[in-house]
Design an enzyme around this catalytic site. Sequence first.
Site, PDB file in Angstrom:
ATOM      1  N   THR A 174       0.650  -1.396   0.187  1.00  0.00           N
ATOM      2  CA  THR A 174      -0.007   0.271   0.035  1.00  0.00           C
ATOM      3  C   THR A 174       0.872   1.394   0.392  1.00  0.00           C
ATOM      4  O   THR A 174       2.170   0.987   0.036  1.00  0.00           O
ATOM      5  CB  THR A 174      -1.188  -0.362   0.799  1.00  0.00           C
ATOM      6  OG1 THR A 174      -0.581  -0.472   2.316  1.00  0.00           O
ATOM      7  CG2 THR A 174      -1.701  -0.843   1.455  1.00  0.00           C
ATOM      8  N   TYR A 175       0.297   2.273   0.040  1.00  0.00           N
ATOM      9  CA  TYR A 175       0.972   3.470  -0.476  1.00  0.00           C
ATOM     10  C   TYR A 175       1.488   3.526   1.377  1.00  0.00           C
ATOM     11  O   TYR A 175       1.665   3.624   2.318  1.00  0.00           O
ATOM     12  CB  TYR A 175      -0.147   4.965  -0.449  1.00  0.00           C
ATOM     13  CG  TYR A 175       0.280   6.553  -0.400  1.00  0.00           C
ATOM     14  CD1 TYR A 175       0.416   6.469  -1.445  1.00  0.00           C
ATOM     15  CD2 TYR A 175       0.450   7.528   0.392  1.00  0.00           C
ATOM     16  CE1 TYR A 175       1.583   7.909  -1.508  1.00  0.00           C
ATOM     17  CE2 TYR A 175       1.293   7.928   0.779  1.00  0.00           C
ATOM     18  CZ  TYR A 175       1.442   8.900  -0.724  1.00  0.00           C
ATOM     19  OH  TYR A 175       2.077   9.835  -0.711  1.00  0.00           O
ATOM     20  N   PRO A 176       2.831   4.253   0.453  1.00  0.00           N
ATOM     21  CA  PRO A 176       4.493   4.079   1.643  1.00  0.00           C
ATOM     22  C   PRO A 176       4.764   5.994   2.072  1.00  0.00           C
ATOM     23  O   PRO A 176       5.555   5.231   2.844  1.00  0.00           O
ATOM     24  CB  PRO A 176       5.459   3.772   0.655  1.00  0.00           C
ATOM     25  CG  PRO A 176       5.194   4.997  -0.422  1.00  0.00           C
ATOM     26  CD  PRO A 176       3.410   4.198  -0.655  1.00  0.00           C
TER      27      PRO A 176
END
Length: 451
Positions: free
Chosen positions: A181-183
Amino acid sequence: LEGVPDVLDIVVVLQGIQQLAHCLELIGVGQTGGGHGNHGQVVAQDLVALLLHGLDHSGVVLGIGGDLSSLFACIKVLSTGIQSVHHGLIGILILQRDVNDTLLAEQEGHTAHSAQVAAVLERVNGVEGLVTESLRENKSKAAPLPHSLSSLQKAASAQLGMSAQKVLDIAQSLYERKLTTYPRTDCRYLPVEQYQEAAAVLAALSSLPGLEQIAGKADASLKRAAWNTGKVTAHHAIAPTGELPPDNLKPEERSLYFMIATAFCLQFHPPMRYEARKIVLNLADTRWEVTGRRMVDAGWTAFSKDEDDDRQEEESLPPVEQGDAVTCRTVESVKKKTSPPSRFSEGTLIEAMANVHRFVGDAEAKATLRETRGIGTEATRAKVLETLKERGYLALDKKSIVSTPLGREIIDLTPPALKDPITTAEWESRLEAIAQGRETLDAFLAEQKKI
């Protein structure tokens, strides 16, 4: 100033004020944003005059400003061959570690003179004593939460030797390939709404060599503290999506992916449980105390090392009870030295940037800095470090990151108020007051000119 060589930009970083792209543009919303930008110009222009008193003139152009797109002033300063300069609270933290590195930590309490120690040893050697306390307490420790970017950078720095920027680049690549997922997140919690998908993700991970045990033996019915929608900020913790990585994944990409997946899987293992022990003895009217622990259930630590636990092995203690008689068969003194604080690695420095409030004693300023989430953002901190290294203010020493002589010189020449995190907290509070209409921008800028 176009075409001038060796331009140096000292960026006065107002910590706690969110930073954009290259961590150097001061931004805000509405009138508050204007306050950030104008205030940066005021401080920059005044700082030029102050630095003129402390620097020799030899032909290098220095630009000072809160925005790299413009140079508010230029002066000739000491020629060092360095291409650029970035000043911020990071330098303060590095300097604190560098200075402390030459000193032994101050020992708490009173250290007895060697003669006094010898006298105590002689008094207790061979004498009978009494157990005055024998305490047992059952304790548990849950698995660490899933990773935010800064926690991932810290872990990867320690375990894989990766730079903060490298971690961000790889995490971004994994995200773009729909593997994680978004880091760029500062959150370590997951939304409850995604809990029902966990079993499928665990099943997918269990098919990967190296994750068969930790994923395969995970209990998807366990719902730990990590599942808390109320604590999710703009983006939730970094987690695997359930998409399996391709065989051509690079070793460093696979290593980071496994760190993210492991942290996720640990949420579905029971806590580590142990019995904490404490024994207190009275020997010849002197108090002797020892602590230890006995593992009851390894829980999640059967699959992953507890990185926060410095104990190398269990400290088992004899099964004595309060009131038992004991005999001191032998006693000796051991001379040791205290150690200075460890130097920062990129990972621990990223953590310090995110938690700069820990370095502040003032309660009100600490609260403000905690609320504004420290220096920079999850998306910008790695770039700040890269910029500082590129510009000659920081250097790597094996796994440690240290300040350079030029970096320390600039810090020394900068007014104390601009190096103090409390100043940042005060400015942030006032800018918030401007946004709420409780204070005017003109009044705030007028005070900045007095600095």
